[in-house]
Design an enzyme around this catalytic site. Structure first.
Site, PDB file in Angstrom:
ATOM      1  N   ASP A 141       0.763  -1.097   0.039  1.00 35.01           N
ATOM      2  CA  ASP A 141      -0.076  -0.089  -0.041  1.00 35.01           C
ATOM      3  C   ASP A 141       0.864   1.160  -0.054  1.00 35.01           C
ATOM      4  OD1 ASP A 141       0.606  -1.075   2.655  1.00 35.01           O
ATOM      5  OD2 ASP A 141      -0.675   0.593   3.415  1.00 35.01           O
ATOM      6  N   HIS A 166       8.121  -2.042  12.605  1.00 32.33           N
ATOM      7  CA  HIS A 166       6.651  -2.676  11.791  1.00 32.33           C
ATOM      8  C   HIS A 166       6.791  -4.134  11.129  1.00 32.33           C
ATOM      9  CE1 HIS A 166       2.933  -2.104   9.866  1.00 32.33           C
ATOM     10  NE2 HIS A 166       3.446  -1.918   8.555  1.00 32.33           N
TER      11      HIS A 166
HETATM   12 ZN   LIG Z   1      -0.015   0.768   5.408  1.00 32.08          ZN
HETATM   13 ZN   LIG Z   2       2.802  -1.362   6.577  1.00 34.45          ZN
END
Ligand SMILES: [Zn+2]
Ligand SMILES: [Zn+2]
Length: 297
Positions: free
Chosen positions: A65, A137
């Site tokens: 994304d 992340h």
């Molecule tokens: Zn994202």
């Molecule tokens: Zn991400």
């Protein structure tokens, strides 16, 4: 003036209203694109902006994304005669990902692409600098800051406590350290910057100890806001912030304004739910939609 245009404001799944993440920062001749989710080049058209003006691309991380729009954008630049060197900055792994990406379609760009994996202060000229900080992340991820430098001023109160005077003050005005009558003086202890501006971007991360110091005193703090306060556990599981943490970062970093983006479809009917939760902690919060613009003066 620094202008921020929110080209896409969705989370991992785009919706009819929200495109994948992408933000354009305009400052003088610089057009810095932060992330390039799927469909970014059409968002440029909708915003009546010319992607050919892009000078630098900052990639936060390589989840789809945030990067699926890159091949399309790079191809369009090639078709439209882009003739500058395009600087692409990203976290560790970016060079390899870029190599693979350019091999997945018959890219015939005639312009030069310079790819760098960056951390800390990675770009600087007389006017502004760009900084990166590692986030958490599950995949290498950078937060970024754009800092417009201010004019260096001598702190008169602090100067009074020294016996400095005369031509030596020129060195201070230039921000240089020096030795005077056998004593060393550091310019940073006797000067301050006037009118400097800072815009920070935090995408896709769990809370970590790097965030608050990195975004300290931001005039504008742009931050992911994927999960509401009711989904604290889910946010942690997927290594994201929940909106309470986002607002808390704005408060603790003494930032002036918080922008919430990377909004989930879950809140498409009621984005106010996210905004209200943030405002309870940090009053000067806004939630953006696609093509919104914010100026930092
Ligand atoms: Zn994202
Ligand atoms: Zn991400």
């Amino acid at each position: 003036m620094i202008k921020i245009i929110f080209l896409g404001t969705s989370d991992a799944i785009p919706s009819a209203e929200r495109n994948h993440t992408s933000i354009l920062l305009e400052y003088k001749n610089e057009n810095i694109l932060i992330d390039c989710g799927e469909g970014t080049q059409r968002q440029f058209r909708k915003a009546k902006l010319n992607p050919n003006k892009v000078t630098k691309i900052l990639i936060t991380h390589w989840h789809g994304d945030h990067v699926l729009g890159l091949p399309g954008l790079l191809q369009t630049l090639a078709f439209s005669g882009y003739n500058k060197t395009l600087d692409i900055y990203g976290p560790k792994g970016t060079k390899e990902f870029m190599k693979i990406l350019l091999r997945t379609f018959a890219f015939q760009g005639k312009y030069r692409i310079n790819v760098e994996e960056v951390e800390k202060r990675f770009f600087e000229n007389d006017d502004f600098c760009l900084q990166a900080e590692s986030m958490t992340h599950g995949t290498p991820c950078n937060a970024y800051s754009f800092v417009k430098k201010g004019r260096l001023r001598i702190d008169k109160k602090k100067l009074k406590k020294t016996n400095l005077k005369g031509p030596i003050l020129k060195k201070l005005k230039e921000g240089k350290d020096f030795v005077y009558q056998g004593k060393e003086y550091l310019a940073k202890n006797l000067t301050y910057e006037e009118d400097s501006k800072k815009v920070s971007f935090i995408f896709d991360t769990s809370f970590n100890k790097n965030i608050v110091p990195f975004v300290k005193n931001s005039d504008l703090l742009v931050c992911e806001s994927t999960f509401g306060e009711e989904l604290e556990d889910k946010a942690e599981e997927y290594r994201h912030l929940n909106v309470k943490q986002t607002a808390d970062i704005a408060k603790r970093s003494k930032s002036k304004k918080l922008v919430l983006t990377h909004i989930s479809q879950r809140y498409s009917k009621n984005p106010k739910k996210i905004l209200d939760a943030a405002k309870k902690i940090f009053k000067n919060s806004v939630l953006v939609k696609d093509l919104d613009e914010i100026e930092v003066k």
